[in-house]
Design a protein around this motif. Structure first.
Motif, PDB file in Angstrom:
ATOM      1  N   VAL A  46      -3.225  21.461   3.661  1.00 55.83           N
ATOM      2  CA  VAL A  46      -3.664  22.712   3.052  1.00 55.83           C
ATOM      3  C   VAL A  46      -3.674  22.485   1.539  1.00 55.83           C
ATOM      4  O   VAL A  46      -2.619  22.415   0.911  1.00 55.83           O
ATOM      5  CB  VAL A  46      -2.742  23.884   3.442  1.00 55.83           C
ATOM      6  CG1 VAL A  46      -3.189  25.176   2.741  1.00 55.83           C
ATOM      7  CG2 VAL A  46      -2.737  24.080   4.954  1.00 55.83           C
ATOM      8  N   LEU A  47      -4.857  22.328   0.984  1.00 53.81           N
ATOM      9  CA  LEU A  47      -5.025  21.943  -0.420  1.00 53.81           C
ATOM     10  C   LEU A  47      -5.406  23.170  -1.228  1.00 53.81           C
ATOM     11  O   LEU A  47      -6.395  23.844  -0.931  1.00 53.81           O
ATOM     12  CB  LEU A  47      -6.098  20.858  -0.531  1.00 53.81           C
ATOM     13  CG  LEU A  47      -5.904  19.651   0.400  1.00 53.81           C
ATOM     14  CD1 LEU A  47      -7.061  18.674   0.256  1.00 53.81           C
ATOM     15  CD2 LEU A  47      -4.570  18.960   0.129  1.00 53.81           C
ATOM     16  N   GLY A 106      -9.669  28.153  -5.088  1.00 54.87           N
ATOM     17  CA  GLY A 106      -9.547  28.481  -3.677  1.00 54.87           C
ATOM     18  C   GLY A 106      -8.704  27.508  -2.896  1.00 54.87           C
ATOM     19  O   GLY A 106      -7.838  26.816  -3.452  1.00 54.87           O
ATOM     20  N   VAL A 107      -8.982  27.437  -1.582  1.00 52.34           N
ATOM     21  CA  VAL A 107      -8.216  26.632  -0.627  1.00 52.34           C
ATOM     22  C   VAL A 107      -9.171  25.744   0.163  1.00 52.34           C
ATOM     23  O   VAL A 107     -10.270  26.176   0.529  1.00 52.34           O
ATOM     24  CB  VAL A 107      -7.433  27.542   0.353  1.00 52.34           C
ATOM     25  CG1 VAL A 107      -6.754  26.710   1.454  1.00 52.34           C
ATOM     26  CG2 VAL A 107      -6.393  28.375  -0.387  1.00 52.34           C
ATOM     27  N   MET A 108      -8.751  24.518   0.429  1.00 53.97           N
ATOM     28  CA  MET A 108      -9.446  23.610   1.338  1.00 53.97           C
ATOM     29  C   MET A 108      -8.453  23.174   2.411  1.00 53.97           C
ATOM     30  O   MET A 108      -7.310  22.828   2.086  1.00 53.97           O
ATOM     31  CB  MET A 108      -9.952  22.373   0.583  1.00 53.97           C
ATOM     32  CG  MET A 108     -10.691  21.359   1.439  1.00 53.97           C
ATOM     33  SD  MET A 108     -10.928  19.732   0.609  1.00 53.97           S
ATOM     34  CE  MET A 108     -11.659  20.205  -0.961  1.00 53.97           C
ATOM     35  N   ILE A 109      -8.880  23.195   3.673  1.00 57.31           N
ATOM     36  CA  ILE A 109      -8.032  22.717   4.763  1.00 57.31           C
ATOM     37  C   ILE A 109      -8.680  21.481   5.373  1.00 57.31           C
ATOM     38  O   ILE A 109      -9.865  21.503   5.728  1.00 57.31           O
ATOM     39  CB  ILE A 109      -7.814  23.809   5.821  1.00 57.31           C
ATOM     40  CG1 ILE A 109      -7.026  24.967   5.208  1.00 57.31           C
ATOM     41  CG2 ILE A 109      -7.074  23.241   7.036  1.00 57.31           C
ATOM     42  CD1 ILE A 109      -6.712  26.098   6.167  1.00 57.31           C
ATOM     43  N   ILE A 152       1.014  29.215   4.562  1.00 58.05           N
ATOM     44  CA  ILE A 152       1.454  28.119   3.724  1.00 58.05           C
ATOM     45  C   ILE A 152       0.517  27.959   2.532  1.00 58.05           C
ATOM     46  O   ILE A 152      -0.686  28.196   2.635  1.00 58.05           O
ATOM     47  CB  ILE A 152       1.541  26.812   4.551  1.00 58.05           C
ATOM     48  CG1 ILE A 152       2.188  25.689   3.750  1.00 58.05           C
ATOM     49  CG2 ILE A 152       0.179  26.403   5.109  1.00 58.05           C
ATOM     50  CD1 ILE A 152       2.577  24.464   4.588  1.00 58.05           C
ATOM     51  N   GLY A 153       1.090  27.591   1.390  1.00 58.15           N
ATOM     52  CA  GLY A 153       0.264  27.360   0.212  1.00 58.15           C
ATOM     53  C   GLY A 153       1.017  27.660  -1.064  1.00 58.15           C
ATOM     54  O   GLY A 153       2.248  27.764  -1.093  1.00 58.15           O
ATOM     55  N   ASP A 154       0.252  27.803  -2.136  1.00 61.77           N
ATOM     56  CA  ASP A 154       0.789  28.150  -3.452  1.00 61.77           C
ATOM     57  C   ASP A 154       0.680  29.661  -3.591  1.00 61.77           C
ATOM     58  O   ASP A 154      -0.386  30.196  -3.846  1.00 61.77           O
ATOM     59  CB  ASP A 154      -0.009  27.427  -4.541  1.00 61.77           C
ATOM     60  CG  ASP A 154       0.471  27.765  -5.945  1.00 61.77           C
ATOM     61  OD1 ASP A 154       1.400  28.588  -6.083  1.00 61.77           O
ATOM     62  OD2 ASP A 154      -0.099  27.228  -6.909  1.00 61.77           O
ATOM     63  N   PHE A 155       1.817  30.355  -3.431  1.00 59.94           N
ATOM     64  CA  PHE A 155       1.819  31.816  -3.449  1.00 59.94           C
ATOM     65  C   PHE A 155       1.917  32.368  -4.868  1.00 59.94           C
ATOM     66  O   PHE A 155       1.708  33.566  -5.074  1.00 59.94           O
ATOM     67  CB  PHE A 155       2.986  32.359  -2.619  1.00 59.94           C
ATOM     68  CG  PHE A 155       2.874  32.130  -1.135  1.00 59.94           C
ATOM     69  CD1 PHE A 155       1.864  31.349  -0.586  1.00 59.94           C
ATOM     70  CD2 PHE A 155       3.793  32.703  -0.273  1.00 59.94           C
ATOM     71  CE1 PHE A 155       1.776  31.138   0.788  1.00 59.94           C
ATOM     72  CE2 PHE A 155       3.716  32.508   1.099  1.00 59.94           C
ATOM     73  CZ  PHE A 155       2.708  31.721   1.628  1.00 59.94           C
TER      74      PHE A 155
END
Length: 265
Positions: free
Chosen positions: A32-33, A67-70, A144-147
């Motif tokens: 999860v990037l 954003g997010v890349m999975i 999961i991630g940067d909250f």
């Protein structure tokens, strides 16, 4: 099943190449990037993993956004954005496991400064995400991630964080989610981002629904990409190990070894 969250910090093409080598060597099946952008560096990572057979979910944000890349070594049954507000910052995928479907929601919460516009933006995103995230009392789910938030009892305590930021963390607990790191390390002092003054912040999180409480096998921060001499990013990664078996895996190759046509340099 192992999952890693890693803040890319919107890398240049050169730094993305170094990140690729590090990520390709990781054992986790799902990456999860966070802090992605419509940039050469992020496009490079997405293209390399896709060419190697990985499943890549990358809703590219508009220019100036993040954003997010999975990236997954496992087939994904579904992939959606979490909500209509800043949709590239909340990405949900579903993985088939021998125990049933497992949802993984990657989050990259906006940061803010003292300006009303950025404060309101972060508040709205957290409110929208809080409404969109399903109850933690039903289904198997990993957030999961940067909250970009801290736990209410974070050490040290910083006076500039506002009640609405702590409320998101508390809201997850009220909705049936548990902090995976705190479940295994109830008193440990860990930080995933350190400022120029040396002050540390635990910004990167993993929360599990009630169905996964008995399946959490490990959760730890990986400081190497932040502390090594050729620093890959400004965040530590966070690795989660679950005693859950995927039904199938994709046939993937090494994304750093794509032959002459896909030479890295």
């Amino acid at each position: 099943m192992d999952v890693l969250t890693f803040n890319l910090n919107n890398p240049s093409r050169e730094r993305a190449q170094r990140q690729l080598y590090w990520l390709a060597a990781r054992p986790e099946q799902i990456l999860v990037l966070t802090e992605t952008a419509p940039s050469d560096g992020c496009d490079f990572l997405a293209d390399r993993f896709e060419a190697a057979g990985f499943r890549v979910v990358f809703p590219r944000p508009e220019r100036g956004e993040r954003g997010v890349m999975i990236v997954s070594r496992l087939p994904l049954e579904a992939a959606t954005t979490l909500s209509s507000y800043l949709p590239h910052r909340g990405v949900s995928v579903t993985v088939a496991t021998t125990a049933g479907p497992l949802d993984i929601i990657g989050l990259y919460v906006p940061s803010r400064d003292a300006t009303p516009a950025k404060t309101d933006r972060k508040r709205r995103f957290l409110e929208e995400a809080g409404r969109a995230i399903p109850s933690g009392t039903t289904g198997a789910r990993l957030l999961i991630g940067d909250f970009n938030i801290l736990e209410p009892k974070h050490e040290p305590r910083y006076p500039f964080f506002k009640p609405f930021e702590y409320a998101f963390y508390e809201g997850l607990e009220a909705a049936g989610y548990g902090d995976a790191f705190r479940q295994l390390h109830p008193t440990a002092a860990e930080h995933s981002w350190v400022g120029r003054t040396g002050d540390g912040y635990r910004y990167d999180h993993a929360h599990i629904s009630a169905a996964l409480v008995g399946a959490i096998h490990g959760c730890h921060y990986v400081h190497e990409p932040r502390t090594r001499s050729d620093r890959l990013t400004d965040h530590s990664a966070l690795a989660v190990q679950l005693d859950v078996a995927p039904e199938t895996q994709l046939r993937v190759s090494d994304p750093t070894d794509l032959g002459a046509a896909g030479a890295l340099f």
